[in-house]
Design a protein around this motif. Structure first.
Motif, mmCIF file in Angstrom:
data_model
loop_
_atom_site.group_PDB
_atom_site.id
_atom_site.type_symbol
_atom_site.label_atom_id
_atom_site.label_comp_id
_atom_site.label_asym_id
_atom_site.label_seq_id
_atom_site.Cartn_x
_atom_site.Cartn_y
_atom_site.Cartn_z
ATOM 1 N N ARG A 4 0.851 -1.187 0.000
ATOM 2 C CA ARG A 4 0.000 0.000 0.000
ATOM 3 C C ARG A 4 0.885 1.235 0.000
ATOM 4 N NH1 ARG A 4 -4.807 -1.135 -0.829
ATOM 5 N NH2 ARG A 4 -5.763 -2.933 0.113
ATOM 6 N N VAL A 5 0.331 2.324 -0.508
ATOM 7 C CA VAL A 5 1.023 3.613 -0.461
ATOM 8 C C VAL A 5 0.958 4.100 0.984
ATOM 9 C CG1 VAL A 5 1.045 6.002 -1.261
ATOM 10 C CG2 VAL A 5 0.423 4.157 -2.852
ATOM 11 N N ALA A 6 2.123 4.263 1.606
ATOM 12 C CA ALA A 6 2.192 4.717 2.996
ATOM 13 C C ALA A 6 2.364 6.226 3.091
ATOM 14 C CB ALA A 6 3.341 4.020 3.720
ATOM 15 N N GLY A 91 -2.849 1.874 -7.611
ATOM 16 C CA GLY A 91 -4.228 2.249 -7.897
ATOM 17 C C GLY A 91 -4.495 1.919 -9.354
ATOM 18 N N ASP A 92 -4.837 2.921 -10.169
ATOM 19 C CA ASP A 92 -5.048 2.685 -11.601
ATOM 20 C C ASP A 92 -3.915 3.256 -12.453
ATOM 21 O OD1 ASP A 92 -5.638 5.327 -11.135
ATOM 22 O OD2 ASP A 92 -7.531 5.340 -12.227
ATOM 23 N N VAL A 93 -2.805 3.630 -11.817
ATOM 24 C CA VAL A 93 -1.665 4.218 -12.511
ATOM 25 C C VAL A 93 -0.586 3.157 -12.712
ATOM 26 C CG1 VAL A 93 0.161 5.963 -12.366
ATOM 27 C CG2 VAL A 93 -2.144 6.507 -11.567
ATOM 28 N N VAL A 94 -0.068 3.077 -13.937
ATOM 29 C CA VAL A 94 1.016 2.143 -14.234
ATOM 30 C C VAL A 94 2.321 2.928 -14.295
ATOM 31 C CG1 VAL A 94 1.950 0.456 -15.859
ATOM 32 C CG2 VAL A 94 -0.528 0.612 -15.520
ATOM 33 N N LEU A 95 3.301 2.458 -13.525
ATOM 34 C CA LEU A 95 4.644 3.043 -13.515
ATOM 35 C C LEU A 95 5.615 2.019 -14.096
ATOM 36 C CD1 LEU A 95 4.711 4.470 -9.865
ATOM 37 C CD2 LEU A 95 4.060 5.659 -11.971
ATOM 38 N N GLU A 96 6.628 2.524 -14.810
ATOM 39 C CA GLU A 96 7.667 1.656 -15.360
ATOM 40 C C GLU A 96 9.015 2.095 -14.810
ATOM 41 O OE1 GLU A 96 8.544 -0.088 -19.678
ATOM 42 O OE2 GLU A 96 8.885 2.085 -19.533
ATOM 43 N N VAL A 97 9.769 1.150 -14.271
ATOM 44 C CA VAL A 97 11.093 1.450 -13.721
ATOM 45 C C VAL A 97 12.029 1.871 -14.841
ATOM 46 C CG1 VAL A 97 13.114 0.506 -12.518
ATOM 47 C CG2 VAL A 97 10.801 -0.131 -11.775
ATOM 48 N N VAL A 98 12.709 2.997 -14.621
ATOM 49 C CA VAL A 98 13.727 3.488 -15.544
ATOM 50 C C VAL A 98 15.111 3.077 -15.050
ATOM 51 C CG1 VAL A 98 14.776 5.570 -16.541
ATOM 52 C CG2 VAL A 98 12.299 5.442 -16.227
ATOM 53 N N ARG A 99 15.315 3.232 -13.722
ATOM 54 C CA ARG A 99 16.618 2.887 -13.146
ATOM 55 C C ARG A 99 16.514 2.833 -11.628
ATOM 56 N NH1 ARG A 99 18.791 7.493 -10.877
ATOM 57 N NH2 ARG A 99 18.037 9.467 -11.723
ATOM 58 N N ARG A 100 17.554 2.322 -11.028
ATOM 59 C CA ARG A 100 17.688 2.303 -9.569
ATOM 60 C C ARG A 100 17.873 3.759 -9.096
ATOM 61 N NH1 ARG A 100 19.566 -1.661 -6.171
ATOM 62 N NH2 ARG A 100 19.977 -2.972 -7.979
ATOM 63 N N ALA A 101 17.294 4.103 -7.960
ATOM 64 C CA ALA A 101 17.472 5.437 -7.373
ATOM 65 C C ALA A 101 18.644 5.366 -6.399
ATOM 66 C CB ALA A 101 16.207 5.892 -6.644
ATOM 67 N N ALA A 102 19.735 5.958 -6.790
ATOM 68 C CA ALA A 102 20.935 5.936 -5.949
ATOM 69 C C ALA A 102 20.919 7.119 -4.995
ATOM 70 C CB ALA A 102 22.173 5.991 -6.827
ATOM 71 N N PRO A 103 21.125 6.870 -3.701
ATOM 72 C CA PRO A 103 21.207 7.989 -2.763
ATOM 73 C C PRO A 103 22.455 8.824 -3.028
ATOM 74 C CG PRO A 103 21.673 5.916 -1.652
ATOM 75 C CD PRO A 103 21.293 5.581 -3.060
ATOM 76 N N CYS A 104 22.322 10.117 -2.880
ATOM 77 C CA CYS A 104 23.460 11.000 -3.132
ATOM 78 C C CYS A 104 23.924 11.642 -1.819
ATOM 79 C CB CYS A 104 23.081 12.073 -4.152
ATOM 80 S SG CYS A 104 21.799 13.181 -3.562
ATOM 81 N N GLY A 138 -2.790 4.934 0.902
ATOM 82 C CA GLY A 138 -3.686 3.804 1.134
ATOM 83 C C GLY A 138 -3.974 2.988 -0.113
ATOM 84 N N ASP A 139 -3.686 3.520 -1.301
ATOM 85 C CA ASP A 139 -3.896 2.763 -2.527
ATOM 86 C C ASP A 139 -3.060 1.488 -2.540
ATOM 87 O OD1 ASP A 139 -5.687 4.577 -3.609
ATOM 88 O OD2 ASP A 139 -4.315 5.366 -5.113
ATOM 89 N N GLY A 140 -3.601 0.451 -3.143
ATOM 90 C CA GLY A 140 -2.861 -0.787 -3.320
ATOM 91 C C GLY A 140 -1.787 -0.628 -4.381
ATOM 92 N N VAL A 141 -0.690 -1.369 -4.213
ATOM 93 C CA VAL A 141 0.414 -1.343 -5.163
ATOM 94 C C VAL A 141 0.743 -2.786 -5.523
ATOM 95 C CG1 VAL A 141 2.808 -0.650 -5.562
ATOM 96 C CG2 VAL A 141 1.348 0.734 -4.065
ATOM 97 N N GLU A 142 0.609 -3.108 -6.819
ATOM 98 C CA GLU A 142 0.970 -4.436 -7.287
ATOM 99 C C GLU A 142 2.408 -4.415 -7.742
ATOM 100 O OE1 GLU A 142 -1.754 -6.067 -10.166
ATOM 101 O OE2 GLU A 142 -3.393 -4.948 -9.248
#
Length: 145
Positions: A4-6, A91-104, A138-142
C-alpha cells in the motif's frame, strides 16, 4: 505481492522542502502535476519502501524518514523493483522502472552523516508514468513477482 502507499511527497521546485500530501495526480509521459520533475523525460516518480527505510535507520542509528529521502512515493512494505522495464500498478496508474534510485551526498545533509551509505542499495527506483490517474495514500500497489 500487494503493498500500500504509505506516504506521498512532492516539491514544487529543485531544493524546495518536501511537502506531505494525501494524493497526487500522475500524468502519462509527464509525471506528477505540481512536482519539480513534472515534464522531465524519465524521472517522473521515485518509489521507495518503508522496509528499506527501516533497514537504513538500523544501519545509521538515526531515523530515516520518507520525506528526508526526497522520494515521491513510499510503500508500506515490500521490495521495490529496480530492473529497468519492470512495472508497478499503483491504484489505476502504471509506472515503469527506468533505473535504480541511488542515494546521493544530499542525504548526508538532509538526514545526517553516513545516511547515503546507509541507504546504499536501499534507495528504491526512478519510474516513468505510463497511464494517468490519481495516486492516494492507502492505494494498493501491485509489485512484480
Amino acid at each position: 505481492m500487494t503493498s500500500r502507499v504509505a506516504a506521498l511527497h512532492t516539491a514544487p521546485e529543485r531544493g524546495a522542502p518536501m511537502v506531505t500530501v494525501d494524493r497526487i495526480e500522475a500524468e502519462a509521459g509527464r509525471g506528477v502535476v505540481g512536482d519539480r520533475h513534472h515534464g522531465t523525460r524519465h524521472r517522473h516518480v521515485s518509489v521507495q519502501s518503508q522496509d528499506d527505510l527501516d533497514a537504513a535507520t538500523a544501519a545509521l542509528g538515526a531515523p530515516v524518514t520518507p520525506a528526508a529521502t526526497r522520494r515521491t512515493l513510499t510503500l508500506d512494505h515490500g521490495v521495490v523493483p529496480t530492473t529497468p522495464g519492470a512495472r508497478l500498478v499503483v491504484g489505476d496508474v502504471v509506472l515503469e522502472v527506468v533505473r535504480r534510485a541511488a542515494p546521493c551526498r544530499v542525504m548526508d545533509t538532509e538526514i545526517g552523516p553516513g545516511a547515503a551509505r546507509a541507504l546504499h542499495d536501499r534507495g528504491g527506483a526512478i519510474c516513468r508514468v505510463l497511464t494517468s490517474g490519481t495516486i492516494a495514500v492507502g492505494d494498493g500497489v501491485e509489485l512484480p513477482g
